[in-house]
Design a protein around this motif. Sequence first.
Motif, PDB file in Angstrom:
ATOM      1  N   LEU A 196       0.837  -1.213   0.000  1.00  0.00           N
ATOM      2  CA  LEU A 196       0.000   0.000   0.000  1.00  0.00           C
ATOM      3  C   LEU A 196       0.865   1.254   0.000  1.00  0.00           C
ATOM      4  O   LEU A 196       0.515   2.259  -0.651  1.00  0.00           O
ATOM      5  CB  LEU A 196      -0.911  -0.004   1.224  1.00  0.00           C
ATOM      6  CG  LEU A 196      -2.129  -0.902   1.120  1.00  0.00           C
ATOM      7  CD1 LEU A 196      -2.800  -1.004   2.469  1.00  0.00           C
ATOM      8  CD2 LEU A 196      -3.090  -0.363   0.104  1.00  0.00           C
ATOM      9  N   VAL A 197       2.017   1.215   0.716  1.00  0.00           N
ATOM     10  CA  VAL A 197       2.924   2.367   0.710  1.00  0.00           C
ATOM     11  C   VAL A 197       3.432   2.625  -0.704  1.00  0.00           C
ATOM     12  O   VAL A 197       3.498   3.772  -1.159  1.00  0.00           O
ATOM     13  CB  VAL A 197       4.091   2.119   1.692  1.00  0.00           C
ATOM     14  CG1 VAL A 197       5.177   3.142   1.497  1.00  0.00           C
ATOM     15  CG2 VAL A 197       3.597   2.171   3.110  1.00  0.00           C
ATOM     16  N   LEU A 198       3.770   1.552  -1.429  1.00  0.00           N
ATOM     17  CA  LEU A 198       4.246   1.720  -2.804  1.00  0.00           C
ATOM     18  C   LEU A 198       3.168   2.346  -3.680  1.00  0.00           C
ATOM     19  O   LEU A 198       3.437   3.272  -4.456  1.00  0.00           O
ATOM     20  CB  LEU A 198       4.635   0.361  -3.376  1.00  0.00           C
ATOM     21  CG  LEU A 198       6.062  -0.104  -3.139  1.00  0.00           C
ATOM     22  CD1 LEU A 198       6.303  -1.397  -3.876  1.00  0.00           C
ATOM     23  CD2 LEU A 198       7.032   0.948  -3.608  1.00  0.00           C
ATOM     24  N   ARG A 199       1.923   1.849  -3.541  1.00  0.00           N
ATOM     25  CA  ARG A 199       0.833   2.421  -4.346  1.00  0.00           C
ATOM     26  C   ARG A 199       0.669   3.905  -4.026  1.00  0.00           C
ATOM     27  O   ARG A 199       0.494   4.731  -4.916  1.00  0.00           O
ATOM     28  CB  ARG A 199      -0.488   1.708  -4.054  1.00  0.00           C
ATOM     29  CG  ARG A 199      -0.514   0.264  -4.390  1.00  0.00           C
ATOM     30  CD  ARG A 199      -0.340   0.035  -5.839  1.00  0.00           C
ATOM     31  NE  ARG A 199      -1.381   0.691  -6.624  1.00  0.00           N
ATOM     32  CZ  ARG A 199      -1.357   0.717  -7.946  1.00  0.00           C
ATOM     33  NH1 ARG A 199      -0.374   0.145  -8.590  1.00  0.00           N
ATOM     34  NH2 ARG A 199      -2.316   1.309  -8.613  1.00  0.00           N
ATOM     35  N   MET A 200       0.736   4.226  -2.729  1.00  0.00           N
ATOM     36  CA  MET A 200       0.515   5.618  -2.334  1.00  0.00           C
ATOM     37  C   MET A 200       1.617   6.503  -2.892  1.00  0.00           C
ATOM     38  O   MET A 200       1.368   7.608  -3.367  1.00  0.00           O
ATOM     39  CB  MET A 200       0.471   5.699  -0.817  1.00  0.00           C
ATOM     40  CG  MET A 200       0.073   7.062  -0.339  1.00  0.00           C
ATOM     41  SD  MET A 200       0.173   7.212   1.424  1.00  0.00           S
ATOM     42  CE  MET A 200      -0.053   8.971   1.565  1.00  0.00           C
ATOM     43  N   LEU A 212      -1.802  -5.511  -5.128  1.00  0.00           N
ATOM     44  CA  LEU A 212      -1.567  -4.085  -4.899  1.00  0.00           C
ATOM     45  C   LEU A 212      -0.327  -3.602  -5.633  1.00  0.00           C
ATOM     46  O   LEU A 212      -0.264  -2.455  -6.063  1.00  0.00           O
ATOM     47  CB  LEU A 212      -1.415  -3.835  -3.399  1.00  0.00           C
ATOM     48  CG  LEU A 212      -2.685  -3.929  -2.585  1.00  0.00           C
ATOM     49  CD1 LEU A 212      -2.356  -3.906  -1.107  1.00  0.00           C
ATOM     50  CD2 LEU A 212      -3.611  -2.789  -2.920  1.00  0.00           C
ATOM     51  N   GLY A 213       0.666  -4.484  -5.795  1.00  0.00           N
ATOM     52  CA  GLY A 213       1.883  -4.071  -6.468  1.00  0.00           C
ATOM     53  C   GLY A 213       1.798  -4.117  -7.976  1.00  0.00           C
ATOM     54  O   GLY A 213       2.712  -3.695  -8.674  1.00  0.00           O
ATOM     55  N   TRP A 214       0.674  -4.575  -8.503  1.00  0.00           N
ATOM     56  CA  TRP A 214       0.501  -4.718  -9.943  1.00  0.00           C
ATOM     57  C   TRP A 214       0.368  -3.343 -10.584  1.00  0.00           C
ATOM     58  O   TRP A 214      -0.427  -2.527 -10.137  1.00  0.00           O
ATOM     59  CB  TRP A 214      -0.737  -5.580 -10.183  1.00  0.00           C
ATOM     60  CG  TRP A 214      -1.029  -5.880 -11.610  1.00  0.00           C
ATOM     61  CD1 TRP A 214      -0.120  -6.081 -12.595  1.00  0.00           C
ATOM     62  CD2 TRP A 214      -2.326  -6.023 -12.209  1.00  0.00           C
ATOM     63  NE1 TRP A 214      -0.758  -6.354 -13.765  1.00  0.00           N
ATOM     64  CE2 TRP A 214      -2.109  -6.319 -13.567  1.00  0.00           C
ATOM     65  CE3 TRP A 214      -3.618  -5.937 -11.723  1.00  0.00           C
ATOM     66  CZ2 TRP A 214      -3.169  -6.515 -14.446  1.00  0.00           C
ATOM     67  CZ3 TRP A 214      -4.663  -6.135 -12.595  1.00  0.00           C
ATOM     68  CH2 TRP A 214      -4.439  -6.423 -13.942  1.00  0.00           C
ATOM     69  N   HIS A 215       1.139  -3.119 -11.628  1.00  0.00           N
ATOM     70  CA  HIS A 215       1.109  -1.807 -12.283  1.00  0.00           C
ATOM     71  C   HIS A 215      -0.100  -1.684 -13.193  1.00  0.00           C
ATOM     72  O   HIS A 215      -0.354  -2.533 -14.029  1.00  0.00           O
ATOM     73  CB  HIS A 215       2.379  -1.640 -13.116  1.00  0.00           C
ATOM     74  CG  HIS A 215       3.349  -0.729 -12.482  1.00  0.00           C
ATOM     75  ND1 HIS A 215       3.147   0.611 -12.356  1.00  0.00           N
ATOM     76  CD2 HIS A 215       4.542  -0.962 -11.905  1.00  0.00           C
ATOM     77  CE1 HIS A 215       4.164   1.158 -11.742  1.00  0.00           C
ATOM     78  NE2 HIS A 215       5.035   0.230 -11.449  1.00  0.00           N
ATOM     79  N   ARG A 216      -0.816  -0.592 -13.020  1.00  0.00           N
ATOM     80  CA  ARG A 216      -1.899  -0.274 -13.951  1.00  0.00           C
ATOM     81  C   ARG A 216      -1.681   1.159 -14.418  1.00  0.00           C
ATOM     82  O   ARG A 216      -2.219   2.093 -13.831  1.00  0.00           O
ATOM     83  CB  ARG A 216      -3.255  -0.415 -13.267  1.00  0.00           C
ATOM     84  CG  ARG A 216      -3.718  -1.855 -13.216  1.00  0.00           C
ATOM     85  CD  ARG A 216      -4.796  -2.016 -12.201  1.00  0.00           C
ATOM     86  NE  ARG A 216      -4.273  -1.762 -10.864  1.00  0.00           N
ATOM     87  CZ  ARG A 216      -4.973  -1.945  -9.755  1.00  0.00           C
ATOM     88  NH1 ARG A 216      -6.196  -2.333  -9.813  1.00  0.00           N
ATOM     89  NH2 ARG A 216      -4.425  -1.728  -8.588  1.00  0.00           N
TER      90      ARG A 216
END
Lengths: 102, 196
Positions: free
Chosen positions: A81-85, B158-162
Amino acid sequence: MLMIPVQEGLLLAAILFALGLIGLLVRRNILFILMSTEVMLNAAGLAFIVAGARWGAADGQVMFFFILALAAAEVSVGLALVLRMHHQYKSLDADLLSRMRG
Amino acid sequence: MQTFFYTAGAVAVAATLLMILSLNAVHALLYLIVSFLAVAVIFYILGAPFVAALEVIVYAGAIMVLFIFIVMMLNLGRRAAEQERAWLRPSMWIGPSVLAAILLGEVILLLTRAGVPAPAAEVVGPKEVGLVLFGPYLIGVELTSVLLMGALVAAYHLGWHRPKLEKANVDDSRARGASPGGDFVRAGADRSPGTP
């Protein structure tokens, strides 16, 4: 053989837990929030180990294994989630997440 | 043995406190590793050597490496070189080194005293733990495997790139006044003082 009093072990666990809670409340950086969560989980495990040592039982250590697995799962999801943020907001300020549209 | 317990406990509390108060994420990670090592010493004193080894391997090893990977991944670019230079200053590693040296002194004292050091509490070894873990707590082990599988799938998702969706969200947040390129170490410093 000198025994460690169970009160003092539980007191240390409580102090560590309180420190983790304070860190969780005062920091805005989401990375520090995750680290404080780790401290709190570790303090909970310490309480289990102290109780297990008090009665010489293995159950406390078994509970620590479960906490360990929980912490590993929690931190992997949290860091994803930190990476997405960071990808989306270019910042780790937890307050920015209030702009998300639910 | 009680002196070792109090020393390790003091090191754990001090390292945790310094972790909360440090501004740089990597400083905080170093203090957190020292805190986990101190708790591992306490586990040994309490008669749980197997869990003490697991604490060092899993908490101070695996989980902290995950954190350090993330900090390294987020820190790409020009600021990385400046930070690398700043990390070489002694002010960064002197605090964790002092605390870790106290723990090392404890280990040396324990090992150089006559005979095998006996923990303060009754030792519960790996065999008893394994018998209990795969006996009455078998359902817990199964549930743990389900939890880890769920975490694996969730982290992968969650780590999947979109890229398309991501770009739309960034444009949206820029339009709403979010400042891009904020400092991830001092989060919140770029906001106006009036905002809660």
